[in-house]
Design an enzyme around this catalytic site. Structure first.
Site, mmCIF file in Angstrom:
data_model
loop_
_atom_site.group_PDB
_atom_site.id
_atom_site.type_symbol
_atom_site.label_atom_id
_atom_site.label_comp_id
_atom_site.label_asym_id
_atom_site.label_seq_id
_atom_site.Cartn_x
_atom_site.Cartn_y
_atom_site.Cartn_z
ATOM 1 N N GLY A 88 9.529 -2.041 -3.212
ATOM 2 C CA GLY A 88 9.586 -2.226 -4.649
ATOM 3 C C GLY A 88 10.899 -1.807 -5.274
ATOM 4 N N GLU A 145 2.136 -0.111 -4.374
ATOM 5 C CA GLU A 145 1.990 -1.342 -5.159
ATOM 6 C C GLU A 145 2.896 -2.451 -4.659
ATOM 7 O OE1 GLU A 145 5.734 0.004 -6.524
ATOM 8 O OE2 GLU A 145 3.895 1.156 -6.234
ATOM 9 N N ASP A 146 4.038 -2.102 -4.060
ATOM 10 C CA ASP A 146 4.961 -3.129 -3.579
ATOM 11 C C ASP A 146 4.335 -3.960 -2.462
ATOM 12 O OD1 ASP A 146 4.934 -0.934 -1.889
ATOM 13 O OD2 ASP A 146 7.081 -0.543 -2.039
ATOM 14 N N TYR A 147 3.676 -3.292 -1.520
ATOM 15 C CA TYR A 147 2.999 -4.008 -0.430
ATOM 16 C C TYR A 147 1.874 -4.886 -0.972
ATOM 17 C CZ TYR A 147 0.210 -4.832 3.757
ATOM 18 O OH TYR A 147 -0.509 -5.430 4.774
ATOM 19 N N ALA A 195 3.186 -7.990 -2.809
ATOM 20 C CA ALA A 195 3.647 -8.990 -1.845
ATOM 21 C C ALA A 195 2.479 -9.683 -1.170
ATOM 22 C CB ALA A 195 4.552 -8.331 -0.803
#
Length: 402
Positions: free
Chosen positions: A209, A234-236, A239
């Site tokens: 992120g 949250e980034d994973y 995606a």
């Protein structure tokens, strides 16, 4: 052969095949990195480039913060807005953001003060007001420590093809003085770079992120940014939401240049431990495979495997294994750096050895205490990534940067 010997023989074959695959991955990351990071896309119609909303969550003042943020005001891109998100009205970072807005009046920039609690993730809570006010179909989440080049945003936008839903910059580090900065560059350009490049080449979800461009309609279809407030990684999850909707996740040709002015060995190791805990909880398989795919641990295991299979000298094999791994890592770092390294070969050797010898210990520490401490708060992550806050961290523990 006794039944036990057959089992041992089969296990050794599996381990040796895994060893060979790991070196193929090493070579793949070098080849893919050389192609991807030197590939420059161009456009002849700047008017056709989409507008982009840049969301900048800010917490506290870093010595390099002004210089980092200023690079977003000098981007060579026709249409974008900068949305500064600051959760505390007493945070002195507000003055830095305001001074840049006054210095560059022609740049569309706004400040949003006050968080909106939509989950346990403090970064999402900080960004949500800016996200809701964003006016373009593409939005970029960019950490405060990232320093951009003039054409970075253009490079990301050009990679946003018709069936691409997310474009990210691979995490790397600016050239900075100090041994810890060298350690960071070596880590992100070797161990982390190999994992990141290979995963993205094979289409495996490996997202960060730090600097990531999204199609807003896809995130809205997944429930909006607020939906991901229940995850610390949250980034994973963002995606994965893009992949689940049939869109691609791509790397662009430029790296995300981290330029934090606050660096120490303890802070660096705490980040690695936190990320290991996140991976263990979010992608459970990494818990089992990551420890044995480190240079030293794998070398020790395979040295005895090859002795059993081929009667090779364990000591000689281990030394050759470490040497080849070291050379491949040096080549990979040079590929990602895209230029001369800011330190000598001897300094690389010392930093590489320290990273390789300490990483198994950091993995052990991550398994020993699964509680994640981040920004003075403590979290417990259940398998699948859903997070609950445990309690506040001790008052004297300094905040950790994203």
């Amino acid at each position: 052969m006794e039944p036990v010997d057959y089992v041992l023989f089969g296990l050794c074959i599996v381990l040796f095949v895994g060893f060979c695959v790991n070196f193929l991955i090493h070579i793949l990351s070098i080849v893919y990195g050389k192609w991807k990071l030197s590939r420059k896309l161009t456009t002849t119609s700047p008017e056709e480039l989409p507008g982009i909303s840049i969301i900048k969550p800010l917490v506290g003042v870093d010595p390099n913060l002004f210089d980092n943020l200023e690079t977003y005001f000098t981007l060579k891109y026709p249409q974008y807005e900068i949305l500064f998100c600051i959760q505390d009205e007493l945070d002195s970072v507000i003055m830095i953001a305001q001074s840049l807005i006054l210095k560059y009046p022609k740049v569309d920039a706004k400040i949003f003060i006050g968080k909106k609690n939509v989950g346990v993730n403090p970064k999402i809570n900080n960004m949500i007001r800016g996200y809701e006010a964003s006016k373009y179909d593409l939005f970029l989440i960019s950490d405060s420590s990232i320093k951009m080049k003039e054409d970075s945003l253009l490079d990301m936008a050009l990679h946003m093809g018709e069936k691409v839903g997310l474009v990210q910059q691979m995490p790397f580090v600016c050239d900075r003085s100090g041994f810890v900065s060298h350690l960071e560059k070596i880590y992100f350009g070797t161990h982390h770079g190999k994992m990141y490049l290979t995963a993205n080449c094979l289409g495996i979800n490996c997202a960060s992120g730090m600097s990531t461009l999204f199609r807003k309609d896809l995130i809205e279809d997944a429930g909006g940014l607020a939906h991901f407030g229940k995850y610390l990684a949250e980034d994973y999850m963002l995606a994965q939401a893009v992949l689940d909707r049939g869109y691609k996740v791509l790397l662009c040709s430029q790296t995300a240049l981290q330029n934090s002015g606050n660096t120490s060995l303890t802070t660096f190791h705490d980040r690695l431990i936190r990320w290991t805990k996140l991976r263990n909880a979010t992608v459970v398989t990494t818990m089992f495979f990551e420890p044995i795919y480190q240079c030293v641990v794998q070398g020790l295991i395979i040295a005895f495997v090859t002795e059993f299979l081929f009667s090779w000298s364990p000591l000689v094999f281990f030394m050759v294994h470490v040497l080849v791994w070291f050379l491949l890592d040096y080549i990979l770092l040079s590929v990602i750096q895209q230029g001369p390294l800011p330190f000598s070969k001897f300094e690389f050797l010392v930093g590489w050895l320290l990273n390789e010898l300490s990483y198994p210990i950091l993995i052990f520490r991550a398994h020993w205490d699964p509680i994640i401490t981040w920004r003075s708060r403590r979290y417990r992550i259940r398998w699948g990534g859903i997070t609950t806050e445990v309690t506040s961290a001790p008052p004297n523990k300094p905040n950790e940067k994203t």
